[in-house]
Design an enzyme around this catalytic site. Structure first.
Site, short mmCIF file in Angstrom:
data_model
loop_
_atom_site.label_atom_id
_atom_site.label_comp_id
_atom_site.label_asym_id
_atom_site.label_seq_id
_atom_site.Cartn_x
_atom_site.Cartn_y
_atom_site.Cartn_z
N ARG A 117 0.98 -1.28 0.36
CA ARG A 117 0.12 -0.14 0.10
C ARG A 117 1.01 1.18 0.01
NH1 ARG A 117 -3.39 -2.64 3.29
NH2 ARG A 117 -5.67 -3.97 2.18
N LYS A 139 2.87 11.17 -11.30
CA LYS A 139 2.22 10.81 -12.62
C LYS A 139 3.05 9.51 -12.39
CE LYS A 139 -0.45 13.33 -14.98
NZ LYS A 139 -0.49 14.22 -16.25
N GLU A 181 9.85 17.01 -25.97
CA GLU A 181 9.31 17.76 -24.50
C GLU A 181 10.18 18.68 -24.07
OE1 GLU A 181 7.11 16.62 -23.15
OE2 GLU A 181 6.62 14.58 -23.46
N LYS A 223 8.29 23.13 -14.97
CA LYS A 223 7.52 21.44 -14.50
C LYS A 223 6.89 21.53 -12.72
CE LYS A 223 6.03 17.61 -15.03
NZ LYS A 223 5.79 15.89 -15.46
N GLU A 233 -3.70 17.22 -11.51
CA GLU A 233 -4.09 17.60 -12.86
C GLU A 233 -5.89 18.54 -12.94
OE1 GLU A 233 -2.65 15.22 -15.75
OE2 GLU A 233 -4.64 15.74 -16.79
N ARG A 237 -2.18 21.90 -14.26
CA ARG A 237 -1.11 20.99 -15.48
C ARG A 237 -2.08 20.21 -16.83
NH1 ARG A 237 1.36 16.33 -11.33
NH2 ARG A 237 2.53 15.08 -13.04
N ASN A 241 -0.28 18.43 -21.17
CA ASN A 241 -0.78 17.87 -21.72
C ASN A 241 -0.99 18.16 -23.50
OD1 ASN A 241 -1.03 15.35 -20.34
ND2 ASN A 241 -3.44 16.25 -19.95
N HIS A 244 0.04 15.80 -26.42
CA HIS A 244 -0.42 14.44 -25.03
C HIS A 244 -1.53 14.01 -26.13
CE1 HIS A 244 3.14 14.93 -23.70
NE2 HIS A 244 2.90 13.93 -23.23
N HIS A 248 -0.35 9.79 -27.82
CA HIS A 248 -1.14 9.18 -27.02
C HIS A 248 -1.78 8.22 -28.04
CE1 HIS A 248 -0.87 10.68 -22.74
NE2 HIS A 248 0.52 10.18 -23.33
N HIS A 261 8.37 8.02 -27.27
CA HIS A 261 7.03 8.59 -26.28
C HIS A 261 6.87 10.45 -26.73
CE1 HIS A 261 3.84 10.76 -23.72
NE2 HIS A 261 4.82 11.34 -23.37
N1 GLY Z 1 3.69 14.44 -18.13
C1 GLY Z 1 2.46 15.47 -17.82
C2 GLY Z 1 2.04 15.57 -16.45
O1 GLY Z 1 3.12 15.23 -15.91
O2 GLY Z 1 1.35 15.65 -15.96
#
Ligand code: GLY
Length: 357
Positions: A117, A139, A181, A223, A233, A237, A241, A244, A248, A261
């Site tokens: 956990r 994330k 990125e 970041k 997010e 945040r 994206n 993305h 994705h 990626h």
């Molecule tokens: N890679 C996008 C984020 O960390 O929110």
């Protein structure tokens, strides 16, 4: 060397950009920690393992290996690693060090999030993409056939140790995948960084230390600020994206085997700029500036054989799609983006078609 604070409700921690910091990794293992499990891939360990192993001399640690590759970023290898940890005496005082690229950071972080956990994780990213994005912000997760990162959790690390010296031996394709990125970071929130990438592409591509340190530090600062403002997010945040949603879809459509990626995100940024033009959000001049930047750091592997309809259908499965509404991050100008939903399907299809042509 710069240190940036990530301050979230779950945890506050430093993201440190420093050449040689891997040698100081033991300083970031809490004194009361039990056994340390370094999660890596055999490939990373072969090339970069000695530096971390010698840094951890005197700290009880064992290395565990993931298979590597986005198509193997699945739940099954994590279950196997968790079993191995139990066999090797892991308990609640154990911790994970995720040492590798974005896949290792995501999977190692997720393993730490769910093992008994939740145990602590220290992130030590070894690729450019992981240093400026994946390892920061908590994330973690794995892919499903149906979409990228659809199983996961937020699990903030104890610290992120970012050593740009590790990038010297990174394969060119991986390096450029990370640069996309950084281009994203410039487009969404840092005009100065975008300018630097345009003016100093020779130094950046030659990996001159001063240039690399600058673009890494700027991206990490951005970041850290964004995640500190919005860990989950819910709001700001979402700008991360940019590129993305389409990216994705492209990765899932090609079963995670054709594009790194950052490359998929580069195509995604192209599609987002086309959509931004079609919806009147961005000027022709700024769009041209972004297209030129993507070419400067290209070439991106081609998109042959991919069908507009398939990508369009996959957008509905993205995590950012809420109650069937796809949210797009669109550029407004270099250094600013906006989140838009409810765009006419015809325009979305057209932008995908333009990106694919
Ligand atoms: N890679 C996008 C984020 O960390 O929110």
């Amino acid at each position: 060397m710069p240190e940036f604070r990530v301050e979230t409700p779950q945890r506050c921690y430093p993201a440190i950009v420093e050449r040689g910091i891997v040698a100081r990794a033991a300083e970031y293992v809490p004194p009361k920690s039990g056994k340390v499990f370094v999660v890596s891939t055999e490939d990373v360990w072969r090339h970069q393992g000695a530096a971390l192993a010698s840094a951890l001399a005197g700290v009880g640690h064992e290395a565990l290996f993931l298979p590597g590759g986005e198509e193997r970023k699945r739940l099954a290898p994590l279950e196997q690693l968790a079993e191995e940890m139990v066999e090797r005496g892991a308990d609640r005082t154990s911790m994970v060090i995720a040492y590798g690229g974005g896949i290792v950071n995501d999977m190692g972080g997720f393993l730490a999030a769910i093992f008994m956990r939740g145990i602590p994780v220290l992130q030590i990213p070894t690729t450019l993409l992981a240093q400026v994005d994946a390892a920061i912000g908590g994330k973690t997760g794995v892919n499903l056939v149906g979409g990228k990162n659809l199983i996961g959790s937020f699990h903030q690390p104890l610290a992120v140790l970012i050593d740009p010296a590790l990038l010297d031996t990174l394969p060119d394709r991986e390096y450029r995948s990370g640069l996309y990125e950084i281009v994203k970071a410039g487009i969404i929130r840092d005009r100065g960084l975008f300018r630097f990438l345009a003016d100093c592409s020779r130094e950046v591509l030659a990996r001159e230390p001063k240039a690399v340190d600058r673009i890494v530090a700027d991206s990490v600062r951005m970041k850290a600020e964004v995640v500190s403002a919005d860990e989950r997010e819910g709001d700001l945040r979402r700008i991360l994206n940019f590129g993305h949603t389409f990216g994705h879809a492209l990765e899932a459509e090609t079963r995670y085997t054709r594009f790194l990626h950052g490359e998929a995100v580069a195509w995604g940024m192209r599609a987002a700029v086309h959509l931004g033009r079609l919806t009147g959000h961005i000027s022709a001049e700024d769009s041209a500036g972004i297209f030129l930047m993507l070419e400067t750091y290209g070439p991106i592997p081609p998109l042959d054989g991919i069908r507009v309809e398939n990508i369009f259908a996959r957008l509905a499965h993205d995590k950012k799609t809420v109650r069937g509404k796809v949210h797009f991050v669109l550029p407004v100008r270099i250094g600013k983006v906006t989140v838009v939903s409810g765009i006419e399907e015809k325009l979305v299809r057209e932008s995908i078609g333009q990106a694919l042509s």
